[in-house]
Design a protein around this motif. Structure first.
Motif, mmCIF file in Angstrom:
data_model
loop_
_atom_site.group_PDB
_atom_site.id
_atom_site.type_symbol
_atom_site.label_atom_id
_atom_site.label_comp_id
_atom_site.label_asym_id
_atom_site.label_seq_id
_atom_site.Cartn_x
_atom_site.Cartn_y
_atom_site.Cartn_z
ATOM 1 N N TYR A 43 2.975 0.459 13.678
ATOM 2 C CA TYR A 43 2.849 -0.861 13.024
ATOM 3 C C TYR A 43 3.779 -1.003 11.818
ATOM 4 C CZ TYR A 43 0.229 0.891 8.954
ATOM 5 O OH TYR A 43 -0.129 1.527 7.799
ATOM 6 N N ARG A 44 4.138 0.118 11.188
ATOM 7 C CA ARG A 44 4.945 0.053 9.972
ATOM 8 C C ARG A 44 6.378 -0.399 10.240
ATOM 9 N NH1 ARG A 44 4.003 5.998 7.923
ATOM 10 N NH2 ARG A 44 4.505 6.281 10.119
ATOM 11 N N ILE B 115 -1.599 2.636 14.850
ATOM 12 C CA ILE B 115 -1.618 3.182 13.498
ATOM 13 C C ILE B 115 -1.538 4.697 13.651
ATOM 14 C CG2 ILE B 115 -2.972 3.413 11.377
ATOM 15 C CD1 ILE B 115 -4.322 0.736 12.094
ATOM 16 N N PRO B 116 -0.497 5.336 13.116
ATOM 17 C CA PRO B 116 -0.358 6.775 13.344
ATOM 18 C C PRO B 116 -1.503 7.571 12.712
ATOM 19 C CG PRO B 116 1.321 5.973 11.820
ATOM 20 C CD PRO B 116 0.622 4.771 12.343
ATOM 21 N N ILE B 117 -1.900 8.627 13.393
ATOM 22 C CA ILE B 117 -2.926 9.549 12.896
ATOM 23 C C ILE B 117 -2.194 10.792 12.390
ATOM 24 C CG2 ILE B 117 -4.944 10.956 13.518
ATOM 25 C CD1 ILE B 117 -5.650 8.027 13.818
ATOM 26 N N PHE B 118 -2.366 11.104 11.115
ATOM 27 C CA PHE B 118 -1.658 12.239 10.516
ATOM 28 C C PHE B 118 -2.538 13.490 10.458
ATOM 29 C CE2 PHE B 118 0.095 8.304 8.843
ATOM 30 C CZ PHE B 118 1.434 8.472 9.113
ATOM 31 N N LEU C 250 -9.402 5.698 14.359
ATOM 32 C CA LEU C 250 -9.932 5.009 13.183
ATOM 33 C C LEU C 250 -11.063 4.084 13.613
ATOM 34 C CD1 LEU C 250 -6.547 4.011 11.563
ATOM 35 C CD2 LEU C 250 -8.296 5.376 10.426
ATOM 36 N N VAL D 3 -11.712 -0.661 10.019
ATOM 37 C CA VAL D 3 -10.717 -0.066 9.110
ATOM 38 C C VAL D 3 -9.313 -0.335 9.646
ATOM 39 C CG1 VAL D 3 -9.822 2.123 8.203
ATOM 40 C CG2 VAL D 3 -12.287 1.706 8.229
ATOM 41 N N GLY E 72 -8.359 -3.791 8.874
ATOM 42 C CA GLY E 72 -7.981 -3.950 7.467
ATOM 43 C C GLY E 72 -6.544 -3.531 7.218
ATOM 44 N N ILE E 73 -6.153 -2.393 7.764
ATOM 45 C CA ILE E 73 -4.793 -1.874 7.570
ATOM 46 C C ILE E 73 -3.774 -2.851 8.165
ATOM 47 C CG2 ILE E 73 -3.212 0.015 8.211
ATOM 48 C CD1 ILE E 73 -5.783 1.854 8.178
ATOM 49 N N TYR F 129 -3.742 -6.561 6.399
ATOM 50 C CA TYR F 129 -3.039 -6.555 5.114
ATOM 51 C C TYR F 129 -1.566 -6.180 5.281
ATOM 52 C CZ TYR F 129 -6.466 -8.082 1.771
ATOM 53 O OH TYR F 129 -7.309 -8.870 1.028
ATOM 54 N N VAL G 244 0.273 -9.364 5.794
ATOM 55 C CA VAL G 244 0.331 -10.219 4.603
ATOM 56 C C VAL G 244 1.631 -9.931 3.851
ATOM 57 C CG1 VAL G 244 -0.693 -10.604 2.326
ATOM 58 C CG2 VAL G 244 -2.155 -10.509 4.356
ATOM 59 N N GLY G 245 2.069 -8.676 3.925
ATOM 60 C CA GLY G 245 3.343 -8.271 3.308
ATOM 61 C C GLY G 245 3.172 -7.815 1.881
#
Lengths: 252, 252
Positions: free
Chosen positions: A194-195, A228-231, A237, A241, A244-245, A248, A251-252
């Protein structure tokens, strides 16, 4: 001001039916509980049918209500309608909006595909509200929206956001045609981190079932599917949660 | 393989005491429930004292356990030890680690200041695990960590993360002395928008009580206090959702 003291009163029986999805659907109304939600309903100019309270609550209340709206009941009746362990002393019957809000294809949306846990659904909608999203689409198979646990987690956000219902498989192509990028979410790294996706003014994010994620049919319709990567060593997740990640992030 | 069929058996009575914080503290052990958590405990080489299962579960199980570890019980006994409505048929007694993990002042940490809801505490720890955080500090007044609801929401993440306990007011200056920036979280805009703070290799994020946020004494000790901006009409975010947004923000 009406006063009801018998549990066998017809109105009490009708109200108790609103504790089930079937009862709410038949009557076209739902129950809200507590001062906060009632104030939110008043602020949002929701159609409030009855405000049911104990004598004690009535004495202490600072709510601006006309006496003819209020029905006083015994603490026993109130407790039987409330779903919390220590009720505040007030519940209200609110009309379920009959008309669907207009969809103007602007802003940010979330789509819920068979999200089952009431707390998760409520928390996601509260988060979408906080993040300034325009609306939420509840796909078929998601939990009943006027469930008391959903209402408790939403904390009134359903009065702030446009709530749409329908078949996500029909909706997604429509959103895309109107220039809104639609992003699914996947638990595996076959999807895109997502990043790497930049925030945009308009967006639709699809969140899926707690156990199974977003269904394959839906994932096939989106512009892109994100993960969403899991580290660490956690397998996944919590869906609220993750919401939420992502919400937001856009939203930037 | 031992077999227990009477609810009045002394062992059953001892196990049932583990359903309370007091009982767990006295015995130095806690109960985990279900296959997933048991597998996580085995993988993490936790000290498993007893594995309690029904005959049916034993027949179908693919768990690698020595027969002398297993105690077979009646479905009634198992149901009385399990805290879910439809138990999978296995619970286990696991030793609470006696030694505190070594704190090497590297990596990312979360600090919980009087977070009360078991589901929130568990979800936050699961998220910290997913985000690759090194450890979690439970301040005094946070919910008991081996509570069944916390365990259920953590989904085994307490086996992956270093879990520390203690007085956050002592810990925070120590973290700062060791070069770890400590960020509190506040609900008001007197704090700094989290998006203006860059991710760093080492960080400590403090999350607070659901109703009252992080206590004033703690906020006064941090390097900086952050807030997540609210763009809509919601009054606040759920603390586990806020944790997710911040924890992943600092991953970069």
């Amino acid at each position: 001001m009406e006063k009801i003291l018998s549990m066998k009163n017809q109105k009490v029986k009708q109200w108790k039916k609103l504790q089930t999805a079937k009862g709410r659907k038949e009557a076209g109304v739902y129950l809200i509980e507590g001062t906060h939600l009632l104030k939110e309903a008043i602020k949002a100019e929701a159609q409030i049918q009855d405000v049911i309270m104990t004598e004690t609550f009535y004495q202490q209340s600072d709510l601006q209500l006309a006496d003819e709206q209020i029905i006083l009941v015994s603490p026993e009746i109130l407790a039987s309608l409330a779903q919390t362990e220590t009720p505040q002393g007030v519940v209200a019957v609110v009309r379920i909006p009959g008309t669907t809000p207009v969809l103007d294809y602007k802003g940010k949306y979330i789509l819920l595909d068979q999200v089952q846990d009431p707390g998760n659904v409520g928390t996601i909608i509260r988060t979408a509200d906080a993040a300034g999203y325009a609306g939420v689409f509840l796909g078929e198979g998601s939990v009943d929206f006027y469930n008391d646990k959903v209402l408790r987690s939403m904390q009134g956000s359903h009065f702030h956001l446009a709530v749409h219902r329908g078949d996500l498989q029909q909706l997604i192509p429509e959103l895309k045609r109107n220039g809104i990028p639609v992003y699914g979410t996947e638990l595996n790294e076959a999807a895109v981190d997502y990043r790497t996706v930049s925030p945009t003014e308009a967006v639709a994010v699809v969140l899926g079932n707690e156990g199974n994620g977003v269904s394959k049919e839906i994932l096939a319709l989106t512009d892109l599917n994100l993960y969403i990567p899991i580290f660490g060593e956690a397998e996944s997740l919590n869906v609220a949660v993750a919401a939420g990640i992502l919400l937001y992030h856009f939203v930037g």
